[in-house]
Motif scaffolding. Structure first.
Motif, PDB file in Angstrom:
ATOM      1  N   TRP A 106       0.832  -1.198   0.000  1.00 45.61           N
ATOM      2  CA  TRP A 106       0.000   0.000   0.000  1.00 45.61           C
ATOM      3  C   TRP A 106       0.877   1.263   0.000  1.00 45.61           C
ATOM      4  CZ3 TRP A 106      -1.157   3.949   3.621  1.00 45.61           C
ATOM      5  CH2 TRP A 106      -2.292   4.697   3.300  1.00 45.61           C
ATOM      6  N   ILE A 107       1.932   1.259   0.834  1.00 41.34           N
ATOM      7  CA  ILE A 107       2.845   2.411   0.918  1.00 41.34           C
ATOM      8  C   ILE A 107       3.584   2.585  -0.423  1.00 41.34           C
ATOM      9  CG2 ILE A 107       4.979   3.257   2.024  1.00 41.34           C
ATOM     10  CD1 ILE A 107       3.874   1.935   4.635  1.00 41.34           C
ATOM     11  N   ALA A 108       4.022   1.445  -1.004  1.00 36.01           N
ATOM     12  CA  ALA A 108       4.757   1.500  -2.278  1.00 36.01           C
ATOM     13  C   ALA A 108       3.870   2.057  -3.390  1.00 36.01           C
ATOM     14  CB  ALA A 108       5.258   0.108  -2.635  1.00 36.01           C
ATOM     15  N   THR A 109       2.595   1.704  -3.372  1.00 35.64           N
ATOM     16  CA  THR A 109       1.659   2.216  -4.379  1.00 35.64           C
ATOM     17  C   THR A 109       1.406   3.704  -4.155  1.00 35.64           C
ATOM     18  OG1 THR A 109       0.594   0.064  -4.246  1.00 35.64           O
ATOM     19  CG2 THR A 109      -0.584   1.714  -5.492  1.00 35.64           C
ATOM     20  N   TRP A 110       1.202   4.044  -2.895  1.00 36.61           N
ATOM     21  CA  TRP A 110       0.869   5.425  -2.509  1.00 36.61           C
ATOM     22  C   TRP A 110       2.012   6.392  -2.827  1.00 36.61           C
ATOM     23  CZ3 TRP A 110       2.110   8.448   2.144  1.00 36.61           C
ATOM     24  CH2 TRP A 110       1.263   9.571   2.289  1.00 36.61           C
ATOM     25  N   THR A 111       3.262   5.937  -2.597  1.00 37.32           N
ATOM     26  CA  THR A 111       4.417   6.808  -2.850  1.00 37.32           C
ATOM     27  C   THR A 111       4.820   6.819  -4.329  1.00 37.32           C
ATOM     28  OG1 THR A 111       5.847   4.971  -2.269  1.00 37.32           O
ATOM     29  CG2 THR A 111       5.431   6.574  -0.528  1.00 37.32           C
ATOM     30  N   GLY A 112       4.181   5.958  -5.127  1.00 36.78           N
ATOM     31  CA  GLY A 112       4.475   5.926  -6.554  1.00 36.78           C
ATOM     32  C   GLY A 112       5.609   4.989  -6.933  1.00 36.78           C
ATOM     33  N   PHE A 113       6.099   4.236  -5.954  1.00 35.23           N
ATOM     34  CA  PHE A 113       7.215   3.319  -6.216  1.00 35.23           C
ATOM     35  C   PHE A 113       6.806   2.217  -7.199  1.00 35.23           C
ATOM     36  CE2 PHE A 113       9.711  -0.493  -5.096  1.00 35.23           C
ATOM     37  CZ  PHE A 113      10.980  -0.012  -5.394  1.00 35.23           C
ATOM     38  N   ILE A 114       5.593   1.700  -7.006  1.00 35.26           N
ATOM     39  CA  ILE A 114       5.101   0.618  -7.878  1.00 35.26           C
ATOM     40  C   ILE A 114       4.975   1.138  -9.315  1.00 35.26           C
ATOM     41  CG2 ILE A 114       3.119  -0.932  -8.353  1.00 35.26           C
ATOM     42  CD1 ILE A 114       4.645  -1.858  -5.911  1.00 35.26           C
ATOM     43  N   GLY A 115       4.381   2.364  -9.453  1.00 29.96           N
ATOM     44  CA  GLY A 115       4.187   2.951 -10.784  1.00 29.96           C
ATOM     45  C   GLY A 115       5.499   3.148 -11.507  1.00 29.96           C
ATOM     46  N   SER A 116       6.514   3.705 -10.788  1.00 32.90           N
ATOM     47  CA  SER A 116       7.803   3.958 -11.444  1.00 32.90           C
ATOM     48  C   SER A 116       8.517   2.648 -11.775  1.00 32.90           C
ATOM     49  CB  SER A 116       8.677   4.878 -10.582  1.00 32.90           C
ATOM     50  OG  SER A 116       8.747   4.379  -9.290  1.00 32.90           O
ATOM     51  N   THR A 117       8.322   1.603 -10.938  1.00 30.31           N
ATOM     52  CA  THR A 117       8.929   0.295 -11.230  1.00 30.31           C
ATOM     53  C   THR A 117       8.307  -0.291 -12.498  1.00 30.31           C
ATOM     54  OG1 THR A 117       9.143  -0.053  -8.858  1.00 30.31           O
ATOM     55  CG2 THR A 117       9.486  -1.974 -10.232  1.00 30.31           C
ATOM     56  N   GLU A 118       6.979  -0.113 -12.623  1.00 34.45           N
ATOM     57  CA  GLU A 118       6.291  -0.611 -13.826  1.00 34.45           C
ATOM     58  C   GLU A 118       6.823   0.101 -15.077  1.00 34.45           C
ATOM     59  OE1 GLU A 118       2.025  -1.931 -11.788  1.00 34.45           O
ATOM     60  OE2 GLU A 118       2.236   0.082 -12.628  1.00 34.45           O
ATOM     61  N   THR A 119       6.994   1.416 -14.977  1.00 33.01           N
ATOM     62  CA  THR A 119       7.528   2.198 -16.113  1.00 33.01           C
ATOM     63  C   THR A 119       8.949   1.739 -16.451  1.00 33.01           C
ATOM     64  OG1 THR A 119       6.302   4.019 -15.143  1.00 33.01           O
ATOM     65  CG2 THR A 119       7.769   4.572 -16.961  1.00 33.01           C
ATOM     66  N   PHE A 120       9.745   1.511 -15.393  1.00 32.13           N
ATOM     67  CA  PHE A 120      11.127   1.079 -15.574  1.00 32.13           C
ATOM     68  C   PHE A 120      11.167  -0.258 -16.327  1.00 32.13           C
ATOM     69  CE2 PHE A 120      14.726  -1.418 -13.878  1.00 32.13           C
ATOM     70  CZ  PHE A 120      15.767  -0.630 -14.327  1.00 32.13           C
ATOM     71  N   ILE A 121      10.309  -1.213 -15.912  1.00 39.00           N
ATOM     72  CA  ILE A 121      10.266  -2.536 -16.553  1.00 39.00           C
ATOM     73  C   ILE A 121       9.831  -2.402 -18.016  1.00 39.00           C
ATOM     74  CG2 ILE A 121       9.041  -4.786 -16.549  1.00 39.00           C
ATOM     75  CD1 ILE A 121       9.182  -4.639 -13.457  1.00 39.00           C
ATOM     76  N   GLU A 122       8.837  -1.528 -18.250  1.00 41.52           N
ATOM     77  CA  GLU A 122       8.363  -1.296 -19.635  1.00 41.52           C
ATOM     78  C   GLU A 122       9.515  -0.815 -20.526  1.00 41.52           C
ATOM     79  OE1 GLU A 122       5.166   1.482 -19.373  1.00 41.52           O
ATOM     80  OE2 GLU A 122       3.797   0.004 -18.522  1.00 41.52           O
ATOM     81  N   GLU A 123      10.347   0.119 -19.966  1.00 37.84           N
ATOM     82  CA  GLU A 123      11.459   0.688 -20.749  1.00 37.84           C
ATOM     83  C   GLU A 123      12.572  -0.331 -20.965  1.00 37.84           C
ATOM     84  OE1 GLU A 123      12.558   4.229 -18.658  1.00 37.84           O
ATOM     85  OE2 GLU A 123      10.752   5.287 -19.299  1.00 37.84           O
ATOM     86  N   VAL A 124      12.910  -1.059 -19.901  1.00 33.05           N
ATOM     87  CA  VAL A 124      14.020  -2.034 -19.989  1.00 33.05           C
ATOM     88  C   VAL A 124      13.696  -3.150 -20.974  1.00 33.05           C
ATOM     89  CG1 VAL A 124      15.256  -3.819 -18.676  1.00 33.05           C
ATOM     90  CG2 VAL A 124      15.008  -1.531 -17.736  1.00 33.05           C
ATOM     91  N   PHE A 125      12.488  -3.675 -20.890  1.00 31.18           N
ATOM     92  CA  PHE A 125      12.124  -4.817 -21.739  1.00 31.18           C
ATOM     93  C   PHE A 125      11.347  -4.405 -23.004  1.00 31.18           C
ATOM     94  CE2 PHE A 125      12.704  -6.600 -17.477  1.00 31.18           C
ATOM     95  CZ  PHE A 125      13.615  -7.606 -17.747  1.00 31.18           C
TER      96      PHE A 125
END
Lengths: 149, 124
Positions: free
Chosen positions: A86-105
């Protein structure tokens, strides 16, 4: 030498007593040891299956003890996991990780499925909690032994 | 709760007086004419189940040779359960004897049928 002294030496009674000592609650240990004492005093033969039945009781007690020792840490583990998510989603960590994975792969879109991750975590947390509880208990017993010296 | 042979015998053995583990095992052996001797581990496992289902309860604890000896007693629910089960088993035994010996003894109680069977064997 009395008959009782002779039977006390038999390996079967020795094994049965050793197993009886591992049947969890102290009153159950007392009950079983008392039972074995009376069997022995009356010169009764202890069959292999009698020992197996005591072993089964010891295993059952161990499983129950392990389950009750792990129940609270397991629930705490799950709650902590949900809070962390919940904290990771709220702080945007999950969103930025998803973007990072999209860019890397080079993916069109990527998103974590919270429900699937939770179920996976719920299963993985069982052996993880057991391992942590066992490690902590092992450490505690080593520390206590060291202190008593 | 399903009463298997061991649980049924435990309840029947406790019907008269509260007993501790070893005495209970001996009572069961007497009750079953030596056909059933409960194994120590299995006996306490069954006792745990019976206590959990409210058919048996702890009567008292005594210290003997520095060890705690637990006495178990049957509850009112346990008494009615074992009575029902005993009647059911007796009815089955009577019906079975009736099949074995023919319809003549099928309407009699189990012990009459059994006596008739013994008599028939003795006269053969």
């Amino acid at each position: 030498m009395t008959r009782q002294n002779q039977t006390r030496r038999t390996p079967r009674y020795r094994i049965a007593r050793w197993l009886a000592d591992r049947t969890g609650h102290h009153t159950r240990v007392d009950e079983l040891t008392d039972h074995l004492d009376q069997l022995e005093a009356n010169g009764q033969h202890l069959a292999i299956l009698d020992i197996v039945s005591i072993a089964a009781l010891a295993v059952r007690d161990t499983v129950v003890a392990a389950a009750s020792a792990c129940a609270r840490p397991y629930v705490a583990n799950l709650l902590l996991g949900v809070a962390a998510w919940w904290i990771a989603t709220w702080t945007g960590f999950i969103g930025s990780t998803e973007t990072f994975i999209e860019e890397v792969f080079a993916l069109e879109s990527f998103a974590f499925t919270g429900r699937d991750i939770f179920f996976l975590y719920a299963v993985a947390a069982i052996p993880l909690t057991l391992l942590v509880v066992l490690l902590l208990r092992g450490l505690r017993s080593i520390t206590e032994r060291h202190r008593s010296r | 709760m399903h009463l298997n042979e061991q649980r049924f015998l435990i309840l029947a053995a406790l019907a008269r007086t509260p007993l501790h583990g070893y005495a209970l095992a001996e009572e069961i052996r007497d009750l079953s004419s030596g056909h059933h001797t409960p194994r120590p581990g299995a006996l306490y496992h069954s006792l745990d189940k019976l206590v959990a289902s409210g058919l048996v309860e702890l009567d008292r604890e005594e210290m003997v040779d520095g060890r705690l000896r637990r006495y178990y007693r049957i509850t009112a629910t346990g008494e009615s359960t074992v009575t029902t089960e005993a009647e059911r088993r007796a009815a089955t035994a009577t019906a079975a004897l009736g099949r074995i010996l023919g319809s003549t003894f099928s309407s009699f109680p189990a012990h009459v049928g059994s006596a008739a069977h013994d008599l028939r064997k003795a006269t053969q």
